[in-house]
Design a protein around this motif. Sequence first.
Motif, PDB file in Angstrom:
ATOM      1  N   GLU A 185       0.829  -1.228   0.000  1.00  0.00           N
ATOM      2  CA  GLU A 185       0.000   0.000   0.000  1.00  0.00           C
ATOM      3  C   GLU A 185       0.846   1.253   0.000  1.00  0.00           C
ATOM      4  O   GLU A 185       0.530   2.240  -0.670  1.00  0.00           O
ATOM      5  N   MET A 186       1.948   1.221   0.755  1.00  0.00           N
ATOM      6  CA  MET A 186       2.827   2.398   0.822  1.00  0.00           C
ATOM      7  C   MET A 186       3.401   2.710  -0.561  1.00  0.00           C
ATOM      8  O   MET A 186       3.415   3.857  -1.007  1.00  0.00           O
ATOM      9  N   HIS A 187       3.852   1.659  -1.238  1.00  0.00           N
ATOM     10  CA  HIS A 187       4.534   1.891  -2.519  1.00  0.00           C
ATOM     11  C   HIS A 187       3.570   2.253  -3.652  1.00  0.00           C
ATOM     12  O   HIS A 187       3.874   3.127  -4.465  1.00  0.00           O
ATOM     13  N   VAL A 188       2.441   1.587  -3.676  1.00  0.00           N
ATOM     14  CA  VAL A 188       1.481   1.911  -4.742  1.00  0.00           C
ATOM     15  C   VAL A 188       0.978   3.347  -4.552  1.00  0.00           C
ATOM     16  O   VAL A 188       0.822   4.101  -5.516  1.00  0.00           O
ATOM     17  N   THR A 189       0.788   3.747  -3.286  1.00  0.00           N
ATOM     18  CA  THR A 189       0.362   5.125  -3.003  1.00  0.00           C
ATOM     19  C   THR A 189       1.431   6.116  -3.465  1.00  0.00           C
ATOM     20  O   THR A 189       1.126   7.132  -4.097  1.00  0.00           O
ATOM     21  N   ALA A 190       2.700   5.800  -3.150  1.00  0.00           N
ATOM     22  CA  ALA A 190       3.792   6.707  -3.554  1.00  0.00           C
ATOM     23  C   ALA A 190       3.845   6.833  -5.076  1.00  0.00           C
ATOM     24  O   ALA A 190       4.014   7.930  -5.619  1.00  0.00           O
ATOM     25  N   MET A 191       3.666   5.710  -5.780  1.00  0.00           N
ATOM     26  CA  MET A 191       3.707   5.751  -7.258  1.00  0.00           C
ATOM     27  C   MET A 191       2.601   6.655  -7.802  1.00  0.00           C
ATOM     28  O   MET A 191       2.819   7.464  -8.694  1.00  0.00           O
ATOM     29  N   LYS A 192       1.417   6.484  -7.232  1.00  0.00           N
ATOM     30  CA  LYS A 192       0.273   7.278  -7.730  1.00  0.00           C
ATOM     31  C   LYS A 192       0.468   8.764  -7.455  1.00  0.00           C
ATOM     32  O   LYS A 192      -0.040   9.603  -8.182  1.00  0.00           O
TER      33      LYS A 192
ATOM     34  N   GLY B 290       5.228 -11.620  -0.135  1.00  0.00           N
ATOM     35  CA  GLY B 290       4.264 -10.532  -0.327  1.00  0.00           C
ATOM     36  C   GLY B 290       3.636 -10.574  -1.699  1.00  0.00           C
ATOM     37  O   GLY B 290       4.087 -11.278  -2.597  1.00  0.00           O
ATOM     38  N   LYS B 291       2.580  -9.763  -1.813  1.00  0.00           N
ATOM     39  CA  LYS B 291       1.881  -9.680  -3.098  1.00  0.00           C
ATOM     40  C   LYS B 291       2.750  -8.824  -4.020  1.00  0.00           C
ATOM     41  O   LYS B 291       3.347  -7.832  -3.563  1.00  0.00           O
ATOM     42  N   PRO B 292       2.878  -9.228  -5.318  1.00  0.00           N
ATOM     43  CA  PRO B 292       3.805  -8.501  -6.186  1.00  0.00           C
ATOM     44  C   PRO B 292       3.495  -7.008  -6.255  1.00  0.00           C
ATOM     45  O   PRO B 292       2.361  -6.613  -6.508  1.00  0.00           O
ATOM     46  N   ILE B 293       4.509  -6.209  -6.021  1.00  0.00           N
ATOM     47  CA  ILE B 293       4.373  -4.743  -6.088  1.00  0.00           C
ATOM     48  C   ILE B 293       4.855  -4.337  -7.482  1.00  0.00           C
ATOM     49  O   ILE B 293       5.921  -4.785  -7.904  1.00  0.00           O
ATOM     50  N   PRO B 294       4.062  -3.546  -8.213  1.00  0.00           N
ATOM     51  CA  PRO B 294       4.421  -3.237  -9.602  1.00  0.00           C
ATOM     52  C   PRO B 294       5.894  -2.873  -9.743  1.00  0.00           C
ATOM     53  O   PRO B 294       6.411  -2.069  -8.959  1.00  0.00           O
ATOM     54  N   LYS B 295       6.555  -3.506 -10.748  1.00  0.00           N
ATOM     55  CA  LYS B 295       7.971  -3.145 -10.941  1.00  0.00           C
ATOM     56  C   LYS B 295       8.432  -3.158 -12.396  1.00  0.00           C
ATOM     57  O   LYS B 295       9.470  -2.554 -12.690  1.00  0.00           O
ATOM     58  N   THR B 296       7.705  -3.813 -13.319  1.00  0.00           N
ATOM     59  CA  THR B 296       8.129  -3.687 -14.711  1.00  0.00           C
ATOM     60  C   THR B 296       7.734  -2.281 -15.176  1.00  0.00           C
ATOM     61  O   THR B 296       6.861  -1.639 -14.563  1.00  0.00           O
ATOM     62  N   VAL B 297       8.345  -1.841 -16.287  1.00  0.00           N
ATOM     63  CA  VAL B 297       8.018  -0.511 -16.822  1.00  0.00           C
ATOM     64  C   VAL B 297       6.510  -0.410 -17.052  1.00  0.00           C
ATOM     65  O   VAL B 297       5.858   0.571 -16.659  1.00  0.00           O
TER      66      VAL B 297
ATOM     67  N   GLU C 110       4.039  -2.158 -15.693  1.00  0.00           N
ATOM     68  CA  GLU C 110       3.262  -2.161 -14.439  1.00  0.00           C
ATOM     69  C   GLU C 110       3.340  -0.813 -13.730  1.00  0.00           C
ATOM     70  O   GLU C 110       2.338  -0.301 -13.229  1.00  0.00           O
ATOM     71  N   VAL C 111       4.550  -0.233 -13.677  1.00  0.00           N
ATOM     72  CA  VAL C 111       4.712   1.047 -12.975  1.00  0.00           C
ATOM     73  C   VAL C 111       3.915   2.128 -13.707  1.00  0.00           C
ATOM     74  O   VAL C 111       3.188   2.914 -13.089  1.00  0.00           O
ATOM     75  N   GLU C 112       4.028   2.135 -15.038  1.00  0.00           N
ATOM     76  CA  GLU C 112       3.280   3.162 -15.806  1.00  0.00           C
ATOM     77  C   GLU C 112       1.774   2.983 -15.629  1.00  0.00           C
ATOM     78  O   GLU C 112       1.040   3.962 -15.526  1.00  0.00           O
ATOM     79  N   ALA C 113       1.339   1.734 -15.549  1.00  0.00           N
ATOM     80  CA  ALA C 113      -0.115   1.480 -15.388  1.00  0.00           C
ATOM     81  C   ALA C 113      -0.600   2.007 -14.034  1.00  0.00           C
ATOM     82  O   ALA C 113      -1.651   2.647 -13.950  1.00  0.00           O
ATOM     83  N   VAL C 114       0.166   1.759 -12.977  1.00  0.00           N
ATOM     84  CA  VAL C 114      -0.260   2.242 -11.649  1.00  0.00           C
ATOM     85  C   VAL C 114      -0.280   3.758 -11.617  1.00  0.00           C
ATOM     86  O   VAL C 114      -1.207   4.382 -11.082  1.00  0.00           O
ATOM     87  N   CYS C 115       0.764   4.358 -12.214  1.00  0.00           N
ATOM     88  CA  CYS C 115       0.866   5.828 -12.181  1.00  0.00           C
ATOM     89  C   CYS C 115      -0.281   6.484 -12.954  1.00  0.00           C
ATOM     90  O   CYS C 115      -0.638   7.629 -12.674  1.00  0.00           O
ATOM     91  N   SER C 116      -0.832   5.771 -13.927  1.00  0.00           N
ATOM     92  CA  SER C 116      -1.899   6.390 -14.721  1.00  0.00           C
ATOM     93  C   SER C 116      -3.250   6.300 -13.998  1.00  0.00           C
ATOM     94  O   SER C 116      -4.213   6.914 -14.415  1.00  0.00           O
ATOM     95  N   ARG C 117      -3.282   5.502 -12.890  1.00  0.00           N
ATOM     96  CA  ARG C 117      -4.521   5.417 -12.099  1.00  0.00           C
ATOM     97  C   ARG C 117      -4.542   6.509 -11.056  1.00  0.00           C
ATOM     98  O   ARG C 117      -3.500   6.884 -10.538  1.00  0.00           O
ATOM     99  N   HIS C 118      -5.723   6.998 -10.704  1.00  0.00           N
ATOM    100  CA  HIS C 118      -5.768   8.089  -9.722  1.00  0.00           C
ATOM    101  C   HIS C 118      -6.301   7.601  -8.386  1.00  0.00           C
ATOM    102  O   HIS C 118      -6.934   6.619  -8.294  1.00  0.00           O
TER     103      HIS C 118
END
Length: 463
Positions: free
Chosen positions: A184-191, A446-453, A455-463
């Motif tokens: 949760e911490m990392h996905v939040t930071a990415m967004k 742990g559950k996979p935290i986005p890390k491929t290009v 995956e990271v771009e997909a998370v960042c495009s979500r609000h």
Amino acid sequence: MFKCELYIKRREELRKKMKTGLALFIGNTEAPLNYPANTYHFRQDSDFLYFFGLDLPGFAGVMDFDSGEDRIFGNDTDIDDIIWMGPQPTVKDLSLKCGVTDTAPLTKLEVTIKDALSKKRKIHFLPPYRGETKMILGSLLKENSCQTKTLASVDLSKAVISMRSIKEKVEIDEIEKALDIAYEMHVTAMKMCKPGVKEQDIFGTIEGIALAKGGGTSFPIILSVSGQTLHNHAHGNILKKGRMMVTDAGAETNLHYASDITRTTPVGGKFSQQQKDIYEIVLKANTDAIKATRPGLSNRDLHLMACKIIASELKALGLMKGDVDEAVVAGAHALFMPHGLGHMMGLDVHDMEALGENFIGYNDEVKRSDQFGLAFLRFALPYKPGHVFTVEPGCYFIPELIEKWKAEGKFKDFINYSKLKAYMSIGGIRIEDDILITEKGHKVLGKPIPKTVKEVEAVCSRH
Ligand code: GLY
């Protein structure tokens, strides 16, 4: 706390390893922040937690290896404490939770230790790392407090390390919970990683998640667009397009097991070609190293394998040159990856580091290298089932180090200094996961935290 039987079993195992003498475990006390009654967030000593589980200040535990008796020392609360803190369980009630029936007030600890000293019995204790503990030990043992670290028991340290290194099922479950929080911490930071946002906003938000879901962070959060500073604890920048944000952050569960994850996100959520080029190198070092991890392989060999991947890919990009194997043997790659590949993780994020890094990761046969880069590897020994490790390769463009080496003409046969200028805005990229060594190989925890290009771009495009 875990079940009472677990603490009994752990102390039983320690007794078998130690055989004679006493072991004195001093739990942590409250530590003043800016005046005595305003204290830091309380964190119990990890070894005290491991053997006794009691997560409160002001306790000590003594194990008598000759008589087989364990005793907990602590003071019951009086009416003055109750007014401020509310009613508290008695020391007796608390001690029963970890299977210790014999308790005494703290004043009796001095009597017990004095008696043991008068009989010239061996008193084992672990290396103290807090001033308060050094003072208590110095006073009890009639030694100079400043010397107590050097007087700590090597036998006890080694016995504890041998036990805590191999994680029990309940410990792995806790680490997985700590990873759920890290997710949760990392996905939040990415967004949140968008132009105009303050690093401090993201830092505070993810620190809040760690506190809301568990026992807080497992170490001070590293979060910065200046990722070339490996442990950057300043969060004063405003994010701008074209930079990469390193977030190295993990949580503790309420039982104090850690997670430690690093992700690097392009500000605005889209990688430029240049960012992608370096990111893919670090990602390959991370994923290939994880794939290779299995019992028997040494962490030093895995570290060197990751370094070779980084050197060979940087050569393909034109930033390094010459023979890759020779470059890594010489340590030239350490310009870009000056740290070790990873460390053990458990009740401490750098697990058991207080007990002595060389006892944990090195032995009489495997000695620490003094080469820049490799010298910072915290663990060089073969993996065993039950070990939990971080795998955290990185690639950094550290202006001061590049300037220094360039001026010295250092490794000029392996490094294309003239090409580095164009990459300085990358700062640093690090990608870190936490893995368990299993009987046959490994498991990424742990559950996979986005890390491929992608995956990271997909998370960042979500609000
Ligand atoms: N994740 C921070 C460290 O390993 O030092």
